[in-house]
Motif scaffolding. Structure first.
Motif, PDB file in Angstrom:
ATOM      1  N   GLY A 129      -1.498   1.471  -4.539  1.00 22.62           N
ATOM      2  CA  GLY A 129      -0.323   1.018  -4.434  1.00 22.62           C
ATOM      3  C   GLY A 129       0.198  -0.104  -5.339  1.00 22.62           C
ATOM      4  N   CYS A 130       0.873  -1.081  -5.201  1.00 28.75           N
ATOM      5  CA  CYS A 130       1.367  -2.009  -6.109  1.00 28.75           C
ATOM      6  C   CYS A 130       1.165  -3.238  -5.945  1.00 28.75           C
ATOM      7  CB  CYS A 130       2.884  -1.709  -6.393  1.00 28.75           C
ATOM      8  SG  CYS A 130       3.085  -0.200  -7.053  1.00 28.75           S
ATOM      9  N   GLU A 135       9.533 -12.727 -15.000  1.00 26.02           N
ATOM     10  CA  GLU A 135       9.534 -13.709 -13.859  1.00 26.02           C
ATOM     11  C   GLU A 135       8.870 -12.801 -12.717  1.00 26.02           C
ATOM     12  OE1 GLU A 135      12.660 -15.831 -10.492  1.00 26.02           O
ATOM     13  OE2 GLU A 135      13.161 -14.944 -12.618  1.00 26.02           O
ATOM     14  N   ARG A 136       9.063 -11.383 -12.672  1.00 25.61           N
ATOM     15  CA  ARG A 136       8.877 -10.528 -11.698  1.00 25.61           C
ATOM     16  C   ARG A 136       7.932  -9.300 -12.426  1.00 25.61           C
ATOM     17  NH1 ARG A 136      13.719  -8.441  -8.515  1.00 25.61           N
ATOM     18  NH2 ARG A 136      14.550  -8.410 -10.424  1.00 25.61           N
ATOM     19  N   ALA A 137       6.796  -9.013 -11.652  1.00 28.68           N
ATOM     20  CA  ALA A 137       6.258  -7.795 -12.448  1.00 28.68           C
ATOM     21  C   ALA A 137       5.479  -6.873 -11.160  1.00 28.68           C
ATOM     22  CB  ALA A 137       5.096  -8.439 -13.108  1.00 28.68           C
ATOM     23  N   VAL A 138       5.733  -5.731 -11.313  1.00 29.39           N
ATOM     24  CA  VAL A 138       5.117  -4.581 -10.535  1.00 29.39           C
ATOM     25  C   VAL A 138       3.792  -3.946 -11.301  1.00 29.39           C
ATOM     26  CG1 VAL A 138       5.384  -2.378  -9.309  1.00 29.39           C
ATOM     27  CG2 VAL A 138       7.225  -4.144  -9.591  1.00 29.39           C
ATOM     28  N   ILE A 139       2.532  -4.276 -10.692  1.00 28.75           N
ATOM     29  CA  ILE A 139       1.311  -3.785 -11.519  1.00 28.75           C
ATOM     30  C   ILE A 139       0.968  -2.682 -10.499  1.00 28.75           C
ATOM     31  CG2 ILE A 139      -0.747  -4.397 -12.214  1.00 28.75           C
ATOM     32  CD1 ILE A 139       0.443  -7.322 -12.683  1.00 28.75           C
ATOM     33  N   PRO A 140       0.943  -1.397 -10.738  1.00 34.64           N
ATOM     34  CA  PRO A 140       0.375  -0.452  -9.639  1.00 34.64           C
ATOM     35  C   PRO A 140      -1.052  -0.356  -9.812  1.00 34.64           C
ATOM     36  CG  PRO A 140       2.133   0.497 -11.095  1.00 34.64           C
ATOM     37  CD  PRO A 140       1.797  -0.823 -11.599  1.00 34.64           C
ATOM     38  N   THR A 141      -1.921   0.032  -9.024  1.00 36.61           N
ATOM     39  CA  THR A 141      -3.181   0.170  -9.192  1.00 36.61           C
ATOM     40  C   THR A 141      -3.527   1.687  -9.981  1.00 36.61           C
ATOM     41  OG1 THR A 141      -3.180   1.638  -7.002  1.00 36.61           O
ATOM     42  CG2 THR A 141      -3.898  -0.359  -6.956  1.00 36.61           C
ATOM     43  N   GLU A 167       0.757  -1.144  -0.055  1.00 36.55           N
ATOM     44  CA  GLU A 167      -0.023   0.079  -0.008  1.00 36.55           C
ATOM     45  C   GLU A 167       0.859   1.239   0.193  1.00 36.55           C
ATOM     46  OE1 GLU A 167      -2.401   1.941   3.498  1.00 36.55           O
ATOM     47  OE2 GLU A 167      -3.704   0.209   2.590  1.00 36.55           O
ATOM     48  N   PHE A 168       0.620   2.120  -1.046  1.00 40.23           N
ATOM     49  CA  PHE A 168       1.243   3.345  -0.996  1.00 40.23           C
ATOM     50  C   PHE A 168       0.462   4.342  -0.247  1.00 40.23           C
ATOM     51  CE2 PHE A 168       1.901   7.297  -3.627  1.00 40.23           C
ATOM     52  CZ  PHE A 168       2.917   7.789  -3.052  1.00 40.23           C
ATOM     53  N   ARG A 169      -0.903   4.562  -0.327  1.00 35.67           N
ATOM     54  CA  ARG A 169      -1.754   5.515   0.354  1.00 35.67           C
ATOM     55  C   ARG A 169      -3.031   4.793   0.724  1.00 35.67           C
ATOM     56  NH1 ARG A 169      -0.038  10.940  -0.772  1.00 35.67           N
ATOM     57  NH2 ARG A 169       2.143  10.683  -0.644  1.00 35.67           N
ATOM     58  N   PRO A 170      -3.472   4.929   1.924  1.00 35.79           N
ATOM     59  CA  PRO A 170      -4.759   4.261   2.250  1.00 35.79           C
ATOM     60  C   PRO A 170      -6.138   4.743   1.584  1.00 35.79           C
ATOM     61  CG  PRO A 170      -4.124   6.083   3.945  1.00 35.79           C
ATOM     62  CD  PRO A 170      -3.179   6.011   2.881  1.00 35.79           C
ATOM     63  N   SER A 171      -7.113   4.046   1.683  1.00 35.52           N
ATOM     64  CA  SER A 171      -8.462   4.444   1.532  1.00 35.52           C
ATOM     65  C   SER A 171      -8.603   6.075   1.897  1.00 35.52           C
ATOM     66  CB  SER A 171      -9.471   3.406   2.064  1.00 35.52           C
ATOM     67  OG  SER A 171     -10.804   4.101   1.626  1.00 35.52           O
ATOM     68  N   GLN A 172      -9.102   6.843   1.374  1.00 33.46           N
ATOM     69  CA  GLN A 172      -9.489   8.125   1.627  1.00 33.46           C
ATOM     70  C   GLN A 172     -10.936   8.689   1.248  1.00 33.46           C
ATOM     71  OE1 GLN A 172      -4.882   9.597   0.917  1.00 33.46           O
ATOM     72  NE2 GLN A 172      -6.324  11.149   1.763  1.00 33.46           N
ATOM     73  N   GLU A 173     -11.402   9.686   1.928  1.00 41.48           N
ATOM     74  CA  GLU A 173     -12.670  10.404   1.392  1.00 41.48           C
ATOM     75  C   GLU A 173     -12.165  10.989  -0.048  1.00 41.48           C
ATOM     76  OE1 GLU A 173     -15.855  13.880   2.946  1.00 41.48           O
ATOM     77  OE2 GLU A 173     -13.978  13.108   4.171  1.00 41.48           O
ATOM     78  N   ARG A 211       0.148   5.863 -12.361  1.00 39.21           N
ATOM     79  CA  ARG A 211       0.592   4.756 -12.131  1.00 39.21           C
ATOM     80  C   ARG A 211       2.178   4.486 -11.983  1.00 39.21           C
ATOM     81  NH1 ARG A 211      -2.174  -0.088 -15.521  1.00 39.21           N
ATOM     82  NH2 ARG A 211      -2.084  -1.117 -13.315  1.00 39.21           N
ATOM     83  N   VAL A 212       2.886   5.257 -12.878  1.00 35.48           N
ATOM     84  CA  VAL A 212       4.448   5.273 -12.836  1.00 35.48           C
ATOM     85  C   VAL A 212       4.732   5.879 -11.581  1.00 35.48           C
ATOM     86  CG1 VAL A 212       6.306   5.992 -13.948  1.00 35.48           C
ATOM     87  CG2 VAL A 212       4.185   5.185 -15.410  1.00 35.48           C
ATOM     88  N   ALA A 213       4.083   7.020 -11.293  1.00 36.59           N
ATOM     89  CA  ALA A 213       4.555   8.111  -9.981  1.00 36.59           C
ATOM     90  C   ALA A 213       4.294   7.180  -8.700  1.00 36.59           C
ATOM     91  CB  ALA A 213       3.491   9.260 -10.016  1.00 36.59           C
ATOM     92  N   ILE A 214       3.070   6.458  -8.700  1.00 35.60           N
ATOM     93  CA  ILE A 214       3.026   5.528  -7.624  1.00 35.60           C
ATOM     94  C   ILE A 214       3.973   4.371  -7.268  1.00 35.60           C
ATOM     95  CG2 ILE A 214       1.482   3.830  -6.417  1.00 35.60           C
ATOM     96  CD1 ILE A 214      -0.919   5.124  -8.001  1.00 35.60           C
ATOM     97  N   ALA A 215       4.311   3.748  -8.428  1.00 35.67           N
ATOM     98  CA  ALA A 215       5.422   2.731  -8.171  1.00 35.67           C
ATOM     99  C   ALA A 215       6.705   3.460  -7.889  1.00 35.67           C
ATOM    100  CB  ALA A 215       5.438   1.957  -9.344  1.00 35.67           C
ATOM    101  N   SER A 216       7.125   4.483  -8.578  1.00 36.75           N
ATOM    102  CA  SER A 216       8.091   5.248  -8.278  1.00 36.75           C
ATOM    103  C   SER A 216       8.501   5.555  -6.852  1.00 36.75           C
ATOM    104  CB  SER A 216       8.501   6.325  -9.409  1.00 36.75           C
ATOM    105  OG  SER A 216       8.532   5.896 -10.717  1.00 36.75           O
ATOM    106  N   ARG A 217       7.485   6.109  -6.229  1.00 35.48           N
ATOM    107  CA  ARG A 217       7.486   6.651  -4.999  1.00 35.48           C
ATOM    108  C   ARG A 217       7.496   5.430  -3.916  1.00 35.48           C
ATOM    109  NH1 ARG A 217       5.204  11.690  -3.684  1.00 35.48           N
ATOM    110  NH2 ARG A 217       5.875  10.872  -1.546  1.00 35.48           N
ATOM    111  N   LEU A 218       6.955   4.202  -4.302  1.00 42.96           N
ATOM    112  CA  LEU A 218       6.746   3.343  -3.281  1.00 42.96           C
ATOM    113  C   LEU A 218       7.855   2.476  -3.445  1.00 42.96           C
ATOM    114  CD1 LEU A 218       4.964   1.750  -1.221  1.00 42.96           C
ATOM    115  CD2 LEU A 218       3.666   0.710  -3.305  1.00 42.96           C
TER     116      LEU A 218
END
Length: 394
Positions: free
Chosen positions: A91-92, A226-232, A50-56, A171-178
């Motif tokens: 998140g990812c 073999e390995r993959a990152v799939i951001p939300t 998780e990168f950021r939680p559920s929010q309003e 999505r790229v930004a989420i993965a880059s930060r996380l």
């Protein structure tokens, strides 16, 4: 009530083909990423981080509408499509042994990975509509193995500016930060026909080097990672945006003085005019100039100049299309005016970025057999639209 182009695709193609005899097995992404903790997910490369939680979510905002629901005049009302009250965590997903078949079609052990997202729904409907896809899916041809981990972000619309702004770039930004340690390792698979400006955008917005792009030919080759990152995605449901969307684009907009420019984004170039006829385009742009608007053709500007220009707008108007999604670079309070067809995306962006919306849909025709999407608004309605926009600036 209005139906968006994406809804038409999903409703008329996806559901019809779903009932046909040909089927594609799917597996929920959550079933493939069931590690009990973030530590286990990172260690085993199988789970969700998780990168950021559920929010309003941003609350629904009224917009100025002409043409909605058959009402004769302007109304200041909420659209019938309301945003969700909360958004899901972002998140990812970390997954192993993932094959990339085409944008939005990821396969593991003969099953398509389904993340229950609109973009994936569209990708599935396109696969079902492809007469050659079932045979390629069944024959299990040898995949091209790639040793480096994949950052998978592109879906249908990978060649369209608005899809990158709304769906893929965050999505790229989420993965880059996380996952910053992976930035030097991963590759981003993109179809061979992805425009070069996408590489410019990735470099400028997320510092993705050009040698991190892995081009492939969908339908002719498959990539096995073999390995993959799939951001939300950075939204839930039908484009209810996570607050991070505004945070990300706010970090890209340059610091500048007061936003005072009135901008009209033109689709007047030969290539852009053909697929969406607008009989009154010249009149629209002439009347916009008369009210102090600059006519801008975004494709003629560099990416950096586009961002700077859009960030200086107090009003941003134009025809329905991806260009208006550049409103993500404009500040709160900017008036966004859309003439022609539109969908919930632009209104949801307005809510997330605290911008005012004006929409003229009367006289606009959805595509049909042998007829492209077109705008045939009356001169009076166009003048009324421009007057409504400028009234919000005084």
């Amino acid at each position: 009530m209005l139906i968006t182009g994406r809804e038409l695709l999903i409703e008329s193609t996806f559901h019809a083909l779903r009932a046909a005899s040909m089927s594609i097995a799917t597996v929920p992404i959550s079933a493939l990423a069931a590690s009990p903790s973030a530590e286990a997910a990172a260690r085993e490369w199988r789970g969700f981080l998780e990168f950021r939680p559920s929010q309003e979510a941003a609350k629904a905002r009224p917009a100025h509408l002409l043409g909605e629901g058959g009402k004769p005049g302007w109304v200041y009302d909420l659209h019938w499509k309301k945003p969700r009250t909360t958004v899901d965590p972002i998140g990812c997903f970390l997954l192993r042994d993932i094959e990339v078949w085409r944008p939005g079609i990821l396969v593991q052990d003969g099953q398509v990975v389904d993340d229950a997202n609109l973009s994936t729904d569209v990708a599935l409907s396109m696969a079902r509509a492809d007469a050659g896809f079932p045979s390629r899916f069944a024959e299990r041809a040898q995949a091209r193995r790639v040793d480096r981990p994949a950052l998978i972000v592109a879906g249908p619309g990978h060649a369209i500016w608005g899809h990158w702004l709304v769906e893929f770039l965050p999505r790229v930004a989420i993965a880059s930060r996380l996952l910053p340690p992976l930035r030097e390792e991963w590759v981003i698979p993109l179809p061979h026909d992805t425009p070069v400006w996408v590489e410019d955008l990735l470099l400028a917005a997320c510092n993705v080097r050009r040698d991190a792009i892995l081009r492939y030919a969908p339908g002719q080759e498959r990539l096995l990672f073999e390995r993959a990152v799939i951001p939300t995605f950075c939204f839930s449901g039908e484009y209810t945006f996570h607050p991070y969307m505004r945070e990300f684009y706010g970090s890209l907009a340059p610091a500048s003085g007061a936003a005072r420019r009135r901008l009209c984004l033109s689709r007047g170039g030969p290539a852009l005019s053909a697929n969406r006829p607008f009989a009154q385009r010249d009149f629209f742009e002439q009347e916009a100039r008369r009210r102090g608007f600059e006519i801008i053709r975004p494709e003629e500007l560099s990416l950096a100049d586009q961002i700077v220009t859009l960030s200086q707008a107090c009003a941003l108007i134009g025809e329905y299309g991806s260009a208006l999604h550049g409103s993500v670079f404009a500040g709160p309070g900017t008036v966004i005016g859309c003439i022609g067809h539109w969908n919930a995306i632009q209104m949801r962006l307005g809510e997330a970025f605290e911008q005012q919306g004006v929409y003229l849909t009367r006289g606009c025709l959805w595509p049909a057999a042998g007829r492209p999407m077109s705008i045939d608004a009356s001169l009076e309605d166009i003048e009324s639209f421009l007057d409504r926009v400028t009234s919000l600036l005084d």
